[in-house]
Design a protein around this motif. Structure first.
Motif, PDB file in Angstrom:
ATOM      1  N   ILE A   3      48.181  37.589  37.478  1.00 20.83           N
ATOM      2  CA  ILE A   3      48.122  36.093  37.789  1.00 20.83           C
ATOM      3  C   ILE A   3      47.910  34.855  36.287  1.00 20.83           C
ATOM      4  O   ILE A   3      46.672  35.110  36.889  1.00 20.83           O
ATOM      5  CB  ILE A   3      47.770  35.972  39.563  1.00 20.83           C
ATOM      6  N   GLY A   4      48.532  34.843  35.610  1.00 17.14           N
ATOM      7  CA  GLY A   4      47.735  33.764  34.609  1.00 17.14           C
ATOM      8  C   GLY A   4      46.823  34.823  33.663  1.00 17.14           C
ATOM      9  O   GLY A   4      46.712  35.842  32.762  1.00 17.14           O
ATOM     10  N   ASP A   5      45.243  34.493  33.573  1.00 23.00           N
ATOM     11  CA  ASP A   5      43.835  35.402  33.205  1.00 23.00           C
ATOM     12  C   ASP A   5      44.110  36.071  34.336  1.00 23.00           C
ATOM     13  O   ASP A   5      42.759  36.601  33.533  1.00 23.00           O
ATOM     14  CB  ASP A   5      43.198  34.275  31.999  1.00 23.00           C
ATOM     15  N   LEU A   6      43.659  36.594  34.938  1.00 23.85           N
ATOM     16  CA  LEU A   6      43.270  37.079  36.042  1.00 23.85           C
ATOM     17  C   LEU A   6      44.262  38.197  35.617  1.00 23.85           C
ATOM     18  O   LEU A   6      45.142  38.637  36.229  1.00 23.85           O
ATOM     19  CB  LEU A   6      43.389  36.677  37.472  1.00 23.85           C
ATOM     20  N   THR A   7      43.670  39.852  36.156  1.00 24.06           N
ATOM     21  CA  THR A   7      44.386  40.556  35.973  1.00 24.06           C
ATOM     22  C   THR A   7      43.705  41.978  37.114  1.00 24.06           C
ATOM     23  O   THR A   7      42.398  41.378  37.038  1.00 24.06           O
ATOM     24  CB  THR A   7      43.901  41.930  34.174  1.00 24.06           C
ATOM     25  N   LEU A   8      43.638  42.833  37.523  1.00 23.75           N
ATOM     26  CA  LEU A   8      43.370  43.943  38.166  1.00 23.75           C
ATOM     27  C   LEU A   8      42.412  44.302  37.378  1.00 23.75           C
ATOM     28  O   LEU A   8      41.381  45.298  38.108  1.00 23.75           O
ATOM     29  CB  LEU A   8      44.764  45.324  38.047  1.00 23.75           C
ATOM     30  N   GLY A   9      42.397  44.803  35.628  1.00 26.20           N
ATOM     31  CA  GLY A   9      41.025  44.655  35.703  1.00 26.20           C
ATOM     32  C   GLY A   9      40.629  46.856  35.841  1.00 26.20           C
ATOM     33  O   GLY A   9      41.795  47.233  36.018  1.00 26.20           O
ATOM     34  N   SER A  10      39.535  46.532  36.177  1.00 25.23           N
ATOM     35  CA  SER A  10      39.468  48.032  37.119  1.00 25.23           C
ATOM     36  C   SER A  10      39.308  48.444  38.416  1.00 25.23           C
ATOM     37  O   SER A  10      39.029  49.486  38.829  1.00 25.23           O
ATOM     38  CB  SER A  10      37.938  48.733  36.723  1.00 25.23           C
ATOM     39  N   LEU A  11      39.584  46.968  39.294  1.00 24.24           N
ATOM     40  CA  LEU A  11      40.132  47.811  40.235  1.00 24.24           C
ATOM     41  C   LEU A  11      41.347  48.911  40.317  1.00 24.24           C
ATOM     42  O   LEU A  11      42.412  48.375  40.063  1.00 24.24           O
ATOM     43  CB  LEU A  11      40.227  46.485  41.408  1.00 24.24           C
ATOM     44  N   ARG A  12      40.753  49.486  41.913  1.00 23.71           N
ATOM     45  CA  ARG A  12      41.375  50.788  42.016  1.00 23.71           C
ATOM     46  C   ARG A  12      42.251  50.603  43.564  1.00 23.71           C
ATOM     47  O   ARG A  12      42.127  49.250  44.345  1.00 23.71           O
ATOM     48  CB  ARG A  12      40.721  51.783  42.377  1.00 23.71           C
ATOM     49  N   PRO A  13      42.910  50.677  43.966  1.00 23.23           N
ATOM     50  CA  PRO A  13      44.306  50.091  45.369  1.00 23.23           C
ATOM     51  C   PRO A  13      43.206  50.138  46.333  1.00 23.23           C
ATOM     52  O   PRO A  13      42.272  50.867  46.670  1.00 23.23           O
ATOM     53  CB  PRO A  13      45.098  51.393  45.488  1.00 23.23           C
ATOM     54  N   GLY A  14      42.964  49.030  47.299  1.00 22.18           N
ATOM     55  CA  GLY A  14      42.322  48.908  48.372  1.00 22.18           C
ATOM     56  C   GLY A  14      40.636  47.879  47.683  1.00 22.18           C
ATOM     57  O   GLY A  14      40.208  47.864  48.861  1.00 22.18           O
ATOM     58  N   GLU A  15      40.751  47.899  46.805  1.00 26.49           N
ATOM     59  CA  GLU A  15      39.575  47.305  46.090  1.00 26.49           C
ATOM     60  C   GLU A  15      39.347  45.025  46.131  1.00 26.49           C
ATOM     61  O   GLU A  15      40.330  45.610  46.067  1.00 26.49           O
ATOM     62  CB  GLU A  15      38.659  47.954  45.355  1.00 26.49           C
ATOM     63  N   TRP A  16      38.053  45.118  46.397  1.00 28.06           N
ATOM     64  CA  TRP A  16      37.898  44.036  45.836  1.00 28.06           C
ATOM     65  C   TRP A  16      36.905  43.460  45.559  1.00 28.06           C
ATOM     66  O   TRP A  16      36.218  44.244  45.855  1.00 28.06           O
ATOM     67  CB  TRP A  16      38.980  42.536  46.908  1.00 28.06           C
ATOM     68  N   ARG A  17      37.186  42.163  45.011  1.00 23.94           N
ATOM     69  CA  ARG A  17      35.843  41.699  44.594  1.00 23.94           C
ATOM     70  C   ARG A  17      35.678  40.242  43.902  1.00 23.94           C
ATOM     71  O   ARG A  17      36.705  39.450  44.597  1.00 23.94           O
ATOM     72  CB  ARG A  17      35.552  42.013  43.285  1.00 23.94           C
ATOM     73  N   SER A  18      34.936  39.929  43.976  1.00 25.40           N
ATOM     74  CA  SER A  18      34.792  38.249  43.523  1.00 25.40           C
ATOM     75  C   SER A  18      35.145  37.776  42.643  1.00 25.40           C
ATOM     76  O   SER A  18      34.800  38.578  41.511  1.00 25.40           O
ATOM     77  CB  SER A  18      33.113  37.125  44.257  1.00 25.40           C
TER      78      SER A  18
END
Length: 194
Positions: free
Chosen positions: A166-181
């Protein structure tokens, strides 16, 4: 006031809401993954789509990112059935007619290699005689099931759909079901959107 901004990797077969709807009472919702109170999703992903969701309690930002007038970019990695021709990709870039509506121009390019995504559970159907191809599509609008309808309109049905950015925000190293601030740098980018 200090707002909360979370990035979440929505798994397949999860509703992008906190409460179950009457027609999908057995489906998991965001409540099963995100214990943070008073945050709400900015936009939606279909139950059969995966990937990046932004959640916040910042109503002004939520409105700005959800309002189609502002056309912020969202990038999807799309696995399609078949091997799209250059003409099909050009059609996607120019916009296609779906349900009597012409989509806005978008970016659509073949990915050189399969993206580094975890396997989907359940896996997509595999047919030995039909190849699949990954393409990246960046849209600045978000109609219901738009990516799936666009690829089908040019003859290449979507098998798997993952929102990468979403714009400059990416999934990066997140895995399905994970979240972070989000990070301070990501917060600065979000402020430019308001």
């Amino acid at each position: 006031m200090t707002y909360q901004y979370l990035l979440f990797y929505k798994p397949y077969n999860v509703l992008s809401q906190f409460s179950a709807s009457e027609d999908a009472t057995s489906a998991l919702t965001l409540k099963a993954f995100i214990p943070v109170p008073e945050v709400y999703p900015v936009g939606r992903l279909d139950r059969d789509s995966e990937g990046l969701m932004l959640l916040t309690d910042d109503g002004r930002l939520q409105h700005r990112l959800s309002d189609p007038r502002y056309g912020h970019p969202r990038t999807y990695w799309v696995q399609v059935e078949g091997d799209p021709t250059a003409a099909a990709l050009a059609q996607l870039r120019q916009g296609v007619v779906i349900r009597g509506y012409r989509t806005r121009p978008c970016e659509a390019n073949r990915l050189p290699t399969e993206p580094p995504l975890p396997p989907r559970d359940p896996p997509i159907r595999y047919r030995q005689s039909i190849p699949t191809t990954w393409i990246a599509m960046t849209l600045r609008e978000g109609k219901n099931r738009q990516v799936r309808r666009m690829t089908a309109a040019v003859g290449y049905p979507t098998l798997r759909l993952v929102r990468w950015a979403i714009g400059d925000l990416t999934l990066g190293s997140l895995r399905p079901g994970e979240w972070r601030s989000i990070s301070p740098d990501e917060q600065r980018w979000l402020r430019t959107m308001v």
